[in-house]
Scaffold this active site. Sequence first.
Site, mmCIF file in Angstrom:
data_model
loop_
_atom_site.group_PDB
_atom_site.id
_atom_site.type_symbol
_atom_site.label_atom_id
_atom_site.label_comp_id
_atom_site.label_asym_id
_atom_site.label_seq_id
_atom_site.Cartn_x
_atom_site.Cartn_y
_atom_site.Cartn_z
ATOM 1 N N LEU A 65 0.804 -1.213 0.000
ATOM 2 C CA LEU A 65 0.000 0.000 0.000
ATOM 3 C C LEU A 65 0.840 1.267 0.000
ATOM 4 O O LEU A 65 0.299 2.363 -0.191
ATOM 5 C CB LEU A 65 -0.949 0.003 1.202
ATOM 6 C CG LEU A 65 -2.112 -0.990 1.131
ATOM 7 C CD1 LEU A 65 -2.844 -1.057 2.464
ATOM 8 C CD2 LEU A 65 -3.076 -0.628 0.014
ATOM 9 N N SER A 131 -12.811 1.172 11.613
ATOM 10 C CA SER A 131 -12.626 0.541 12.929
ATOM 11 C C SER A 131 -13.382 1.277 14.019
ATOM 12 O O SER A 131 -13.537 2.506 13.977
ATOM 13 C CB SER A 131 -11.129 0.533 13.273
ATOM 14 O OG SER A 131 -10.908 0.184 14.618
ATOM 15 N N GLU A 133 -12.148 1.865 16.727
ATOM 16 C CA GLU A 133 -11.166 2.719 17.386
ATOM 17 C C GLU A 133 -11.338 4.181 16.983
ATOM 18 O O GLU A 133 -10.819 5.076 17.655
ATOM 19 C CB GLU A 133 -9.756 2.248 17.059
ATOM 20 C CG GLU A 133 -9.347 0.957 17.759
ATOM 21 C CD GLU A 133 -9.149 1.126 19.259
ATOM 22 O OE1 GLU A 133 -8.779 2.244 19.690
ATOM 23 O OE2 GLU A 133 -9.356 0.143 20.001
ATOM 24 N N TYR A 154 -3.352 4.751 15.446
ATOM 25 C CA TYR A 154 -4.120 3.828 14.611
ATOM 26 C C TYR A 154 -5.521 4.387 14.364
ATOM 27 O O TYR A 154 -6.007 4.404 13.234
ATOM 28 C CB TYR A 154 -4.205 2.466 15.280
ATOM 29 C CG TYR A 154 -5.148 1.508 14.600
ATOM 30 C CD1 TYR A 154 -4.785 0.856 13.419
ATOM 31 C CD2 TYR A 154 -6.410 1.232 15.129
ATOM 32 C CE1 TYR A 154 -5.641 -0.020 12.786
ATOM 33 C CE2 TYR A 154 -7.276 0.360 14.506
ATOM 34 C CZ TYR A 154 -6.891 -0.266 13.337
ATOM 35 O OH TYR A 154 -7.757 -1.139 12.710
ATOM 36 N N LYS A 158 -7.111 5.513 10.780
ATOM 37 C CA LYS A 158 -8.355 4.924 10.272
ATOM 38 C C LYS A 158 -9.394 6.018 9.993
ATOM 39 O O LYS A 158 -10.192 5.912 9.053
ATOM 40 C CB LYS A 158 -8.907 3.907 11.277
ATOM 41 C CG LYS A 158 -8.221 2.555 11.236
ATOM 42 C CD LYS A 158 -8.509 1.829 9.927
ATOM 43 C CE LYS A 158 -7.997 0.413 9.918
ATOM 44 N NZ LYS A 158 -8.228 -0.273 8.622
ATOM 45 N N HIS A 184 -13.505 -8.189 16.410
ATOM 46 C CA HIS A 184 -13.965 -9.492 15.931
ATOM 47 C C HIS A 184 -12.766 -10.434 15.919
ATOM 48 O O HIS A 184 -11.699 -10.092 15.423
ATOM 49 C CB HIS A 184 -14.624 -9.370 14.546
ATOM 50 C CG HIS A 184 -13.850 -8.560 13.566
ATOM 51 N ND1 HIS A 184 -13.731 -7.189 13.651
ATOM 52 C CD2 HIS A 184 -13.144 -8.924 12.472
ATOM 53 C CE1 HIS A 184 -12.997 -6.742 12.663
ATOM 54 N NE2 HIS A 184 -12.611 -7.775 11.928
ATOM 55 N N GLY A 216 -2.069 -5.667 30.325
ATOM 56 C CA GLY A 216 -2.195 -4.287 30.773
ATOM 57 C C GLY A 216 -3.563 -4.028 31.384
ATOM 58 O O GLY A 216 -3.946 -4.631 32.384
ATOM 59 N N ARG A 283 -1.699 1.723 27.096
ATOM 60 C CA ARG A 283 -1.612 2.717 26.038
ATOM 61 C C ARG A 283 -1.445 4.101 26.662
ATOM 62 O O ARG A 283 -1.988 4.360 27.744
ATOM 63 C CB ARG A 283 -2.891 2.716 25.196
ATOM 64 C CG ARG A 283 -3.254 1.392 24.573
ATOM 65 C CD ARG A 283 -4.588 1.533 23.843
ATOM 66 N NE ARG A 283 -5.071 0.267 23.298
ATOM 67 C CZ ARG A 283 -6.210 0.133 22.635
ATOM 68 N NH1 ARG A 283 -6.998 1.201 22.459
ATOM 69 N NH2 ARG A 283 -6.586 -1.036 22.166
#
Length: 350
Positions: A65, A131, A133, A154, A158, A184, A216, A283
């Site tokens: 990509l 996503s 997220e 991320y 997205k 998923h 975590g 995170r």
Amino acid sequence: MTRRALITGITGQDGSYLAEFLLDKGYEVHGIIRRASTFNTGRIDHLYVDPHTPGARLFLHYGDLVDGSRLVALLAEIAPDEVYNLGAQSHVRVSFDEPELTSESTALGTVRLLEAIRHSGLNCRFYQASSSEMFGSSPPPQNENTALHPRSPYGTAKLFAYWSTRNYREAYGLFTVNGILFNHESPRRGETFVSRKITRAVARIRAGLDAHVYLGNINAVRDWGYAPEYVDGMWRMLQADTPDDYVLATGTGHSVRDFLALAFDAAGLDWERHVRFDDRYLRPAEVDTVIGDATKAHATLGWKPQVLLPELVRIMVEADIRALEHGGTPTVDCPALPGWPTRTEARHLR
């Protein structure tokens, strides 16, 4: 006439299930894989048929990509009816360590692919793997109208790809859709993702190979579904009369702690005896709760998940236990056929 699909990220969890799904529907399937010094096709080895065999319908091509000219060449060669963009740097925690790489492949990679489609003049349909997220700190339940507030490189990458996909639909009239998929999982999930990390640890602890697993934030709440059902939703989006964006989710939320309890209980173990905290897995910015509302997909696409978390965890734990007993890892859900790892690259890659 046989329909032709192109899948980026075909060697990943979703890509492998989607390839199976489309082959079962009679498609000719083409996948893009990155060049590496070792084979990474384990999840799709069982689908292998020598492409020189009459009737072969699965073909792999080297590409990336980050290489726009290669994408243009591949689209011209393959001329797909449907394009599924599943390729990305998809690990949220890793994206904090490698934000530039994540943006390059996940965000700009999508634009390169959309530009290649636009300039080629192909009359194809495009699916973008968005996503949950992207929702980040927006309160649940989250649907197609919920404000987007990502909390990781991320998630922001997205989000860029999501809006790019919508922009190419609105600006150029392309048939582009966003599938906003919540978590998923399956036995093919990568071993560094928390769900698979847990079920694999359960198998190893049960076998006496490990004593602990290090995690975590176990209080994070996620909406977990079964990956094979979600690729059906992807396909349904591209069969609709008009392009649109859809959330795919179960509508139920469970914490990582809940996942742990179910997974260890499936093997007759007490999770609290074996789980240890490690702040390396935290995170810098946490997403506390994501729970999806897939009402639109239910009503418009007829899509509805059947496998919920308790059954999903059982499927994954049993697969990891079986794989360990047979000395391998469950990259596929059935015995892999011999083929690609023992053949030269020229035999199965173009």
